[in-house]
Design a protein around this motif. Structure first.
Motif: not given
Length: 538
Positions: A107-111
């Protein structure tokens, strides 16, 4: 030498170094994977949009010529990348269900990637706060100016608590591996960028020479028109110049245009000249690459280093020695005038690792190689390379005279300050050294390339050794960056600093020599040189 980096690797150089070495790329003066801070409570982010995955299509809507197929223009048209979709597909392909920390990393990388590709500073700051990353919103935006948006090539399997994706910057062909890692104790997320090899299926197509060089001119003209580049570019094959371009201003105060005779600062390209000198002395029987540093510098003050490090390890960046920048350099800048002067400032630094066990790019190692040349030859470093490298190759416009000495046709250096080009002096060394900072012309560097190719400077067998992988991660030879195999083999060097961008490549199997020199910040010129090098016909 001065307060800032006069021959510190540019972004292009850092990615080239990191491609196989897997070292972190620095953003905003500090490592991308810098220490995390505990996550702070924050409102939930809006879900990142899911876009179609782009995998360098072979055709591009609206393409009007061969260079708009599978190229940067096509990437721009088809790209906003499929970040979330690609990561979800990759994670779903594994047998084990993802754990919570891996979900968080994903999620962090996507965001972060979505905010980065949208150049949204507010969103970048929100992502960093939500996932406990160190606050670097402005550094992220500065990094984006260097890379453009990041095209997602493929997701990579990672360790528990991590998510990885291979990306390709819009403005160049340099793949990077982005890793998000969740700290198991604090729950904070860190990001790390590493240089990586581009998988063959994503490599750019080769293009006929005439069409490619025409496109290079178009790009350079456009960069000059937008005041993004000033410099000179040359492509030759078997000694015959196939393209030569120059544009922009060598001296903005006096409105002096760049000419074929303009001398540009070389940044780290001087390392090639230093390595050639060391290898010549080896050929002459005056040293061996397995000699210790102390054998030739018996008065070197750090005996532990002098006895442990070999000349080979200095040449291939496996010595464990460090750099010549930072607070020490700043406070001693006025005293750094000779190679020996650097000893008093940097000799007490301990080795970062046992020599030969790892790779670490080291400018100080090349300062010491210059000192070895002086000790073994009985000449100053500058006199030796002038006699045995420049004169042999026919290079009459290359040197390292002090910045205080007037040099005809030496370009001024310019760096961006508040969006405008400003005269750069703070990062310039007192004079160029064996690690970098000298000056030359595109014509002289062509002569250097031809002298290498034709055996004037080194025997062919020794040059082949010097330009083959010689360190632990196979990205560096002896004084030369190296990549590719067989007909795709390339050797040379890159360098960059405020007001300097220099690239020199040889494609030995085809007889090509490429030179790009600029007196403004990286990476505009370097991107064009790499664009051409990666597409020349084999």
């Amino acid at each position: 030498m001065a307060a800032r980096l006069h021959n510190h690797p540019s972004l292009s150089e850092r990615v080239a170094i990191g491609r196989l070495m897997r070292v972190p790329i620095r953003i905003g003066g500090s490592d991308v994977h810098a220490e995390a801070v505990p996550p702070r409570p924050a409102p939930p982010l809006k879900p990142a949009a899911i876009y179609p995955i782009v995998s360098r299509p072979r055709t591009c809507p609206g393409a009007v010529d061969i260079l708009q197929t599978d190229e940067v223009e096509c990437m721009r048209r088809l790209m906003i990348v499929g970040i979330a979709a690609l990561l979800l597909v990759s994670l779903a392909s594994h047998a084990k269900p993802p754990v919570a920390k891996q979900d968080t990393a994903q999620q962090a990388l996507t965001a972060w990637l979505a905010a980065f590709n949208n150049a949204d500073g507010d969103a970048l700051r929100a992502v960093r706060e939500t996932y406990g990353m160190r606050s670097k919103g402005q550094a992220d935006l500065d990094f984006r100016k260097d890379t453009g948006a990041l095209q997602i090539l493929e997701a990579r399997p990672g360790k528990p608590g991590t998510a990885q994706v291979l990306v390709l910057p819009t403005v160049n062909d340099r793949a990077m591996l982005v890793t998000a890692t969740v700290d198991p104790t604090s729950g904070a997320t860190t990001l790390q960028f590493e240089g990586a090899e581009t998988p063959p299926r994503f490599a750019p197509k080769r293009v006929p020479e005439a069409a490619l060089l025409a496109e290079a001119k178009t790009r350079l003209d456009a960069l000059q028109a937008s005041d993004e580049v000033a410099g000179a570019f040359l492509v030759a094959r078997n000694g015959e110049v196939r393209m030569q371009w120059q544009g922009g201003l060598a001296d903005r105060q006096r409105a002096l245009a760049v000419s074929p005779d303009t001398r540009f600062r070389l940044a780290s390209l001087n390392k090639m000249l230093t390595a050639v000198a060391i290898l010549q002395l080896e050929q002459a029987g005056k040293l061996t690459l397995d000699d210790s540093l102390g054998k030739h510098l018996p008065t070197y003050p750090n005996r532990a280093v002098a006895d442990a490090v070999t000349l080979r390890q200095l040449l291939n960046h496996t010595s464990g020695l460090g750099d010549i920048f930072g607070e020490k350099a700043t406070s001693n800048a006025a005293a750094l005038r000779t190679l020996h002067d650097y000893w008093a400032v940097f000799a007490d630094e301990p080795l970062a690792f046992p020599p030969g066990s790892k790779d670490q790019y080291s400018n100080y190692a090349y300062i010491l190689l210059g000192s070895v040349i002086e000790a073994v030859s009985g000449q100053s470093y500058y006199d030796y390379v002038d006699t045995h490298v420049y004169r042999v190759a026919g290079m009459t416009a290359t040197g390292s005279l002090p910045e205080s000495t007037p040099v005809p046709a030496r370009a001024n250096a310019y760096t961006r300050v508040d969006g405008k080009w400003a005269l750069e002096t703070a990062s310039l060394p007192w004079r160029g050294t064996s690690a970098g900072g000298g000056y030359s012309t595109v014509g002289d560097l062509l002569k250097f390339g031809e002298a290498l190719r034709t055996g004037k400077l080194l025997p062919p067998a020794l040059l082949a050794t010097a330009t083959a992988p010689q360190n632990t991660m196979a990205w560096y030879g002896y004084g030369f960056m190296v990549r590719g195999q067989g007909r795709e083999r390339v050797y040379g060097h890159e360098g960059g600093a405020p007001g300097a961008n220099a690239v020199f490549y040889v494609l030995p199997e085809q007889g090509y020599v490429l030179v790009g020199l600029s007196n403004v910040d990286p990476e505009a010129m370097g991107n064009v040189v790499n664009f051409v090098a990666n597409r020349l016909p084999l």
